[in-house]
Design a protein around this motif. Structure first.
Motif, short mmCIF file in Angstrom:
data_model
loop_
_atom_site.label_atom_id
_atom_site.label_comp_id
_atom_site.label_asym_id
_atom_site.label_seq_id
_atom_site.Cartn_x
_atom_site.Cartn_y
_atom_site.Cartn_z
N SER A 265 0.76 -1.06 -0.08
CA SER A 265 0.04 -0.04 0.06
C SER A 265 0.85 1.15 0.06
CB SER A 265 -1.02 0.05 1.24
OG SER A 265 -1.73 -1.21 1.03
N SER A 266 0.26 2.31 -0.22
CA SER A 266 1.02 3.66 0.03
C SER A 266 0.28 4.47 0.90
CB SER A 266 0.88 4.40 -1.41
OG SER A 266 -0.32 4.47 -2.09
N GLY A 267 0.98 5.71 1.40
CA GLY A 267 0.30 6.36 2.09
C GLY A 267 -0.93 7.29 1.39
N PHE A 268 -1.61 8.17 2.15
CA PHE A 268 -2.62 8.98 1.66
C PHE A 268 -2.96 10.05 2.41
CE2 PHE A 268 -4.75 6.29 4.59
CZ PHE A 268 -5.62 6.76 4.99
N VAL A 269 -3.70 10.91 1.81
CA VAL A 269 -3.79 12.43 2.54
C VAL A 269 -5.42 12.65 2.92
CG1 VAL A 269 -3.55 14.98 2.56
CG2 VAL A 269 -1.91 13.23 1.55
N THR A 270 -5.70 13.04 3.80
CA THR A 270 -7.06 13.46 4.17
C THR A 270 -7.21 14.87 4.46
OG1 THR A 270 -6.93 13.05 6.69
CG2 THR A 270 -7.79 11.01 5.16
N TYR A 271 -8.24 15.47 3.97
CA TYR A 271 -8.38 16.96 4.26
C TYR A 271 -10.03 16.83 5.22
CZ TYR A 271 -5.44 17.63 0.43
OH TYR A 271 -4.22 17.63 -0.43
N LEU A 272 -9.99 17.35 6.43
CA LEU A 272 -11.00 17.13 7.07
C LEU A 272 -11.37 18.56 7.67
CD1 LEU A 272 -11.29 14.70 9.90
CD2 LEU A 272 -11.92 17.29 10.56
N TYR A 273 -12.56 18.90 7.51
CA TYR A 273 -13.26 20.37 7.48
C TYR A 273 -14.20 20.00 8.63
CZ TYR A 273 -11.54 20.76 2.75
OH TYR A 273 -10.77 21.01 1.66
N PRO A 274 -13.93 20.57 9.73
CA PRO A 274 -14.88 20.62 11.14
C PRO A 274 -15.90 21.71 10.80
CG PRO A 274 -12.61 20.76 11.83
CD PRO A 274 -12.34 20.80 10.50
N ILE A 275 -16.92 21.32 11.17
CA ILE A 275 -18.28 22.05 11.13
C ILE A 275 -18.30 23.18 12.31
CG2 ILE A 275 -20.72 22.33 10.67
CD1 ILE A 275 -20.61 19.60 9.22
N MET A 276 -17.89 24.36 12.20
CA MET A 276 -17.99 25.16 13.10
C MET A 276 -19.02 26.27 13.28
SD MET A 276 -15.05 24.38 14.01
CE MET A 276 -14.16 25.48 15.30
N ASP A 277 -20.17 25.51 13.96
CA ASP A 277 -21.63 26.36 14.03
C ASP A 277 -21.52 27.44 15.03
OD1 ASP A 277 -22.64 24.63 11.86
OD2 ASP A 277 -23.28 23.06 13.41
N GLY A 278 -20.79 27.26 16.08
CA GLY A 278 -20.59 28.14 17.11
C GLY A 278 -19.80 29.34 16.97
N PRO A 279 -19.36 29.94 18.08
CA PRO A 279 -18.31 31.07 18.19
C PRO A 279 -16.81 30.58 17.58
CG PRO A 279 -19.09 30.56 20.20
CD PRO A 279 -19.86 29.97 19.44
N THR A 280 -16.13 31.42 17.30
CA THR A 280 -14.78 31.03 17.14
C THR A 280 -14.16 30.60 18.09
OG1 THR A 280 -14.58 32.64 15.35
CG2 THR A 280 -12.52 31.73 15.98
N SER A 281 -14.28 30.88 19.37
CA SER A 281 -13.53 30.37 20.44
C SER A 281 -14.29 29.13 21.08
CB SER A 281 -13.45 31.54 21.55
OG SER A 281 -12.86 31.07 22.77
#
Length: 197
Positions: free
Chosen positions: A58-74
């Motif tokens: 096998s070979s390595g792979f890359v994932t792009y993960l996008y958290p869903i930020m519904d609340g405030p930035t902090s």
């Protein structure tokens, strides 16, 4: 993994975690699809995942993960991704386990008002997919890990190649004994039927 965003004065920030996975593990896209209603993130894979291939093929792979930020930035956000260990090549040294190192993901931020991100130091600007749909690329600010690059080591069991010959020989011997026993029984059974007729 846990993501905490607490920079002062930032609003409407998009978050991207880029993870470079080694060939010793894999992510099951079908499992991710079945969990789509239960998690607070979207994910993009850079290649097709072969679920059956062993680690050494096998070979390595890359994932792009996008958290869903519904609340405030902090906010604190816990993100869990199910990963699986691949079948490892057997060892000749009698080692029962092999170690697979996993690097921590890169943290990228994006905002329509670039001036908000210029205050984050140290950082560099990189191009990456805008969303999990992978339709276009955008400029993201890469936040450097000031604590140094972390690494997690996972231990996976491996087979012992030194037992291959004894196991194969024993299996062949048992198979031959069973074949002889069945043939003998079948031959005697046919002889008995012949006497009755």
């Amino acid at each position: 993994m846990t993501v905490q965003l607490q920079p002062d004065g930032l609003t409407d920030v998009k978050v991207l975690l880029i993870h470079n996975w080694p060939r010793g593990v894999y992510i099951d896209p079908y499992q991710l699809a079945s969990l789509s209603d239960q998690h607070n993130w979207q994910i993009l894979l850079d290649s097709t995942i072969d679920l059956e291939a062993p680690a050494h093929k096998s070979s390595g792979f890359v994932t792009y993960l996008y958290p869903i930020m519904d609340g405030p930035t902090s906010v604190w956000q816990n993100i869990s991704i199910p990963i699986h260990g691949r079948y490892q090549k057997p060892s000749f040294s009698g080692t029962g386990f092999t170690s697979v190192g996993i690097e921590l993901p890169q943290l990228l931020l994006r905002n329509e008002k670039c001036t908000q991100l210029n205050k984050l130091e140290p950082h560099t600007v990189v191009d990456a997919p805008c969303t999990a749909d992978n339709s276009t690329t955008c400029a993201w600010v890469k936040i450097q890990n000031q604590k140094g690059h972390g690494r997690v080591n996972l231990q996976f069991p491996v087979g012992d190649e030194s037992f291959a010959m004894p196991v194969c020989g024993g299996t062949l011997l048992v198979t031959l004994i069973c074949c002889v026993a069945l043939s003998t029984y079948a031959w005697k059974h046919q002889i008995t039927n012949g006497h009755h007729t």
